[in-house]
Design an enzyme around this catalytic site. Structure first.
Site, PDB file in Angstrom:
ATOM      1  N   LYS A  61      50.649 -47.930  71.726  1.00 29.26           N
ATOM      2  CA  LYS A  61      50.473 -47.160  70.444  1.00 29.26           C
ATOM      3  C   LYS A  61      50.022 -45.477  70.852  1.00 29.26           C
ATOM      4  CE  LYS A  61      50.463 -48.598  66.364  1.00 29.26           C
ATOM      5  NZ  LYS A  61      51.683 -49.155  65.797  1.00 29.26           N
ATOM      6  N   THR A 118      51.774 -53.294  69.122  1.00 31.86           N
ATOM      7  CA  THR A 118      51.333 -51.971  69.307  1.00 31.86           C
ATOM      8  C   THR A 118      50.219 -51.667  68.108  1.00 31.86           C
ATOM      9  OG1 THR A 118      52.716 -50.709  67.795  1.00 31.86           O
ATOM     10  CG2 THR A 118      53.106 -51.130  70.341  1.00 31.86           C
ATOM     11  N   ASP A 119      50.437 -52.275  67.077  1.00 34.01           N
ATOM     12  CA  ASP A 119      49.294 -52.359  66.101  1.00 34.01           C
ATOM     13  C   ASP A 119      47.965 -52.885  66.351  1.00 34.01           C
ATOM     14  OD1 ASP A 119      48.984 -51.726  63.110  1.00 34.01           O
ATOM     15  OD2 ASP A 119      48.421 -53.904  63.004  1.00 34.01           O
ATOM     16  N   PHE A 134      51.004  -7.108  90.761  1.00 36.25           N
ATOM     17  CA  PHE A 134      52.042  -7.894  90.834  1.00 36.25           C
ATOM     18  C   PHE A 134      53.195  -6.988  91.606  1.00 36.25           C
ATOM     19  CE2 PHE A 134      55.952 -10.540  90.847  1.00 36.25           C
ATOM     20  CZ  PHE A 134      55.641 -11.547  91.169  1.00 36.25           C
ATOM     21  N   ARG A 189      47.965  -4.791  85.255  1.00 35.99           N
ATOM     22  CA  ARG A 189      48.827  -5.587  84.056  1.00 35.99           C
ATOM     23  C   ARG A 189      47.800  -6.537  83.259  1.00 35.99           C
ATOM     24  NH1 ARG A 189      52.454 -10.437  86.810  1.00 35.99           N
ATOM     25  NH2 ARG A 189      50.764 -11.380  87.939  1.00 35.99           N
ATOM     26  N   GLN A 198      50.193 -17.156  91.032  1.00 36.12           N
ATOM     27  CA  GLN A 198      50.125 -17.999  91.905  1.00 36.12           C
ATOM     28  C   GLN A 198      48.921 -18.284  92.708  1.00 36.12           C
ATOM     29  OE1 GLN A 198      52.854 -16.415  91.145  1.00 36.12           O
ATOM     30  NE2 GLN A 198      54.944 -17.356  91.999  1.00 36.12           N
ATOM     31  N   ASN A 215      52.951 -18.052  82.511  1.00 31.32           N
ATOM     32  CA  ASN A 215      52.795 -16.659  82.551  1.00 31.32           C
ATOM     33  C   ASN A 215      53.053 -15.838  81.137  1.00 31.32           C
ATOM     34  OD1 ASN A 215      52.261 -13.988  83.303  1.00 31.32           O
ATOM     35  ND2 ASN A 215      53.353 -13.837  85.047  1.00 31.32           N
ATOM     36  N   HIS A 251      53.747 -13.213  79.251  1.00 27.13           N
ATOM     37  CA  HIS A 251      53.893 -11.993  79.613  1.00 27.13           C
ATOM     38  C   HIS A 251      53.536 -10.898  78.613  1.00 27.13           C
ATOM     39  CE1 HIS A 251      56.177 -13.514  82.909  1.00 27.13           C
ATOM     40  NE2 HIS A 251      56.965 -14.009  82.201  1.00 27.13           N
TER      41      HIS A 251
HETATM   42  O1  LIG Z   1      52.105 -13.513  89.064  1.00 22.48           O
HETATM   43  C1  LIG Z   1      53.496 -13.475  89.004  1.00 22.48           C
HETATM   44  N1  LIG Z   1      54.068 -14.245  89.689  1.00 22.48           N
HETATM   45  C2  LIG Z   1      55.677 -14.253  89.769  1.00 22.48           C
HETATM   46  O2  LIG Z   1      55.976 -15.113  90.538  1.00 22.48           O
HETATM   47  C3  LIG Z   1      56.107 -13.551  88.847  1.00 22.48           C
HETATM   48  N2  LIG Z   1      57.759 -13.274  88.693  1.00 22.48           N
HETATM   49  C4  LIG Z   1      57.666 -12.265  87.789  1.00 22.48           C
HETATM   50  O3  LIG Z   1      58.630 -11.801  87.022  1.00 22.48           O
HETATM   51  N3  LIG Z   1      56.143 -11.825  87.082  1.00 22.48           N
HETATM   52  C5  LIG Z   1      55.545 -12.570  88.019  1.00 22.48           C
HETATM   53  N4  LIG Z   1      54.203 -12.719  88.129  1.00 22.48           N
END
Ligand SMILES: O=c1[nH]c(=O)c2[nH]c(=O)[nH]c2[nH]1
Length: 340
Positions: free
Chosen positions: A12, A57-58, A174, A191, A245, A271, A273
């Protein structure tokens, strides 16, 4: 060519359990969504519709509610109770029990001025039995059992969190990435960095066994959860980021460095954006203040962080995994669905 039954599990999903602890007039709330899935000798139902061994499952759902009557404790401990119960059925050789916890705050708990002026300063803040659901993501837990190889009922215990939305408005750069004819991304030294953090960490078998046997409802898992969440957030905040990363790896590393009882951790971070809006058509500058928060597409950064003294990974020999780590992949990860 004969057609055969492959891997299967059933149960469940998303049993919604709210438990009110009324031991004192100051109620406590536990709000969980629980999934129970069993594995074992269930060929007969799949091949012939013979349900003699099928724990409905009940019934699995009802067991969740019946067990909650005695209290829930930590989600990890509650899942382990379910696991141990279902493993007593001879046809069950393993399973997967997952919980997501919704956090609630007491209404008024944030009214500092009122709390300071209260006639009884020893009293805790917030209403006794009225709550507001907290944002800030969900706590997760997972218990995995597989006794098929050696019959041992050892449980893998994972804890985690999901959809914890984080943002830093500076302290992120970045640049330095290769450029080809398809590269348009500008290099930036300042950023917005935003993500919805999902993480799972696995406790060592020794720690999990002793914490489950402690007889305190798994309170030690609650302490660990709070500590790991803080470390993840503080590392996100404190690290000047040159890439998401780097941030994600640092978050996992900080957790393993401070918690020897955690064997490994996996993190998944979109990420999210934030694009600087071009205000030039309106004769306005934009010194990093006005952004378009895009929801898709998003970058997706996923990282496993392990200890280098972990068992060697026999499956990395073909070089296809792209992993820098020689650590073994615990079978529980295959049950998570996705990277985490
Ligand atoms: O921190 C980031 N890692 C990426 O691999 C990546 N690629 C991207 O377009 N922006 C970012 N920013």
């Amino acid at each position: 060519m004969p057609i055969v039954l492959g891997a299967n599990q059933y149960g469940k999903a998303e049993v919604r359990l709210v438990r009110v602890d009324r031991a004192t007039p100051r109620h406590r709330l536990t709000d969980l969504s629980i999934t129970s899935q069993l594995r074992g000798d269930f060929a007969a139902t799949h091949l012939e519709g013979d349900n003699a061994g099928v724990i409905a499952t009940d019934t699995q759902k009802n067991t969740v509610y019946a067990f909650a009557r005695d209290g829930v404790g930590s989600p990890e401990a509650f899942l382990a109770r379910l696991a141990r119960h279902f493993l007593t059925f001879p046809q069950v050789t393993g399973g997967r029990w997952v919980a997501e916890q919704f956090a609630w705050e007491r209404i008024g708990a944030d009214r500092i001025a009122v709390a300071a002026a209260r006639p009884d300063p020893g009293r805790e803040a917030g209403h006794d039995h009225s709550f507001v659901r907290s944002g800030g993501g969900r706590r997760t837990a997972l218990v995995h059992a597989d006794t098929s190889a050696d019959g041992s009922p050892g449980l893998a215990v994972l804890a985690g969190l999901r959809d914890v939305t984080l943002l830093k408005s500076t302290g992120s750069e970045f640049h330095g990435f290769p450029r080809d004819r398809y590269t348009t991304l500008p290099e930036v030294t300042d950023r917005v960095l935003a993500t919805d953090l999902t993480a799972w960490w696995r406790y060592t078998d020794e720690f999990a066994a002793s914490a489950l046997d402690a007889g305190d409802g798994g309170a030690t898992f609650d302490v660990r959860y709070d500590a790991v969440r803080s470390i993840l957030l503080e590392t996100f905040a404190g690290l000047h980021s040159l890439a998401l990363q780097q941030t994600v790896f640092a978050m996992g590393k900080a957790v393993l460095e401070s918690h020897p009882e955690i064997a490994e951790i996996r993190l998944s971070c979109p990420n999210n954006h934030h694009f600087l809006v071009d205000l030039e058509p309106f004769d306005l500058d934009n010194p990093g203040e006005v952004f378009f928060a895009a929801d898709r597409p998003y970058g997706l950064i996923e990282v496993a962080v392990t200890r280098s003294d972990a068992e060697p990974d026999t499956r990395s020999d073909d070089g296809t995994r792209g992993s820098a780590s020689p650590a073994a992949e615990h079978p529980v990860w295959a049950t998570i669905g996705g990277f985490v």
